[in-house]
Motif scaffolding. Structure first.
Motif, mmCIF file in Angstrom:
data_model
loop_
_atom_site.group_PDB
_atom_site.id
_atom_site.type_symbol
_atom_site.label_atom_id
_atom_site.label_comp_id
_atom_site.label_asym_id
_atom_site.label_seq_id
_atom_site.Cartn_x
_atom_site.Cartn_y
_atom_site.Cartn_z
ATOM 1 N N THR A 28 0.841 -1.204 0.000
ATOM 2 C CA THR A 28 0.000 0.000 0.000
ATOM 3 C C THR A 28 0.874 1.250 0.000
ATOM 4 N N ALA A 29 1.938 1.240 0.800
ATOM 5 C CA ALA A 29 2.869 2.372 0.831
ATOM 6 C C ALA A 29 3.550 2.554 -0.518
ATOM 7 N N PHE A 31 2.295 1.909 -3.513
ATOM 8 C CA PHE A 31 1.368 2.563 -4.435
ATOM 9 C C PHE A 31 1.156 4.022 -4.058
ATOM 10 N N GLU A 32 1.095 4.294 -2.782
ATOM 11 C CA GLU A 32 0.936 5.680 -2.341
ATOM 12 C C GLU A 32 2.121 6.531 -2.772
ATOM 13 N N ALA A 33 3.305 5.931 -2.830
ATOM 14 C CA ALA A 33 4.514 6.676 -3.202
ATOM 15 C C ALA A 33 4.466 7.185 -4.636
ATOM 16 N N GLY A 35 1.382 7.766 -6.127
ATOM 17 C CA GLY A 35 0.089 8.407 -6.298
ATOM 18 C C GLY A 35 -0.949 7.577 -7.009
ATOM 19 N N LEU A 37 -3.872 4.363 -6.610
ATOM 20 C CA LEU A 37 -4.640 3.571 -5.657
ATOM 21 C C LEU A 37 -4.168 2.122 -5.673
ATOM 22 N N PRO A 38 -3.967 1.531 -4.506
ATOM 23 C CA PRO A 38 -3.521 0.126 -4.475
ATOM 24 C C PRO A 38 -4.645 -0.816 -4.868
ATOM 25 N N MET A 71 8.450 2.426 -6.471
ATOM 26 C CA MET A 71 7.579 1.551 -5.683
ATOM 27 C C MET A 71 8.386 0.520 -4.900
ATOM 28 N N TYR A 75 8.381 0.209 -0.926
ATOM 29 C CA TYR A 75 7.998 -1.064 -0.301
ATOM 30 C C TYR A 75 9.049 -1.504 0.709
#
Length: 227
Positions: A28-29, A31-33, A35, A37-38, A71, A75
């Motif tokens: 999840t982190a 994908f957030e990195a 921008g 959505l996971p 990513m 991760y």
């Protein structure tokens, strides 16, 4: 190669330890990195077993190589931070795992190894957290090999231990583990408690429902090899 030695190779995530919460949080982190959505939890867990450089393009095929690198680094950072905070609680051993390892390590002719998509740093941390330093004589990690299902990890483990194909067994929870075993020409045993559904483990010789089923399956494989 010795006719007496036998080799049991374990996958780690989803086989020995249940690290799914840490994997999902770190992914999840990642994908957030960038921008984005996971995907759903089940989709994230579907790539467990692949090296990160193979996993990210599968999960985010629309992104370019540079973003995949971003990513991967996100991760790794998130997973490491989670491990530092929670220790062994971030990757608990499955029920029966330690007992199975304890029983196998007492058999003089049986050698134990691991073949994992983890980095060496991640594997070493898991081994230290659970006090498993004495168990594994060969440790194959993503840093040194092509991603599963390439058979390089198994070939190297056999070369390091001097054990032939007929006396080598790969145990894992994903289709990648079973495909790797098949590619290496060794017996594959699946486990039902991991991250891929049992129907995806079809190449496996058998699928274990509990760790206490392992000795019987190993005896059967090795009896056939000796015949």
């Amino acid at each position: 190669m010795s006719d007496d030695l036998k080799l049991v190779i374990f996958d780690v995530d989803g086989t020995l330890v249940d690290s799914q919460a840490a994997i999902v949080a770190a992914m999840t982190a990642a994908f957030e990195a960038v921008g984005v959505l996971p995907p759903e939890r089940s989709v994230m867990l579907s790539i467990v077993g692949l090296s990160l450089d193979r996993a990210m393009p599968v999960l985010a095929p629309e992104l370019d190589d540079d973003l995949h690198v971003t990513m991967i680094e996100a991760y790794k950072a998130a997973y490491h931070a989670n491990r530092l905070t929670l220790g062994a609680a971030s990757m608990p051993l499955y029920p029966g795992a330690r007992e199975a390892l304890d029983a196998l390590v007492q058999i003089p002719e049986v050698l134990l190894g691991v073949a994992t998509g983890k980095s060496r740093r991640g594997l070493d941390a898991m081994i230290e957290a659970h006090g498993l330093e004495k168990y594994f004589v060969t440790r194959q990690v993503a840093d040194d090999h092509p991603s599963k299902p390439h058979p390089s990890m198994i070939f190297t483990a056999m070369a390091e231990t001097g054990v032939d194909r007929g006396r080598t067994v790969m145990i894992g929870d994903t289709e990648f583990d079973m495909a790797m075993a098949a590619a290496a020409g060794v017996a594959g045993l699946g486990v039902s408690w991991g991250y891929h559904p049992v129907h995806m483990l079809a190449p496996a010789r058998a699928v274990l429902g509990r760790f206490d089923e392992l000795p019987g399956q190993l005896d059967s494989i090795w009896t056939e090899a000796a015949a």
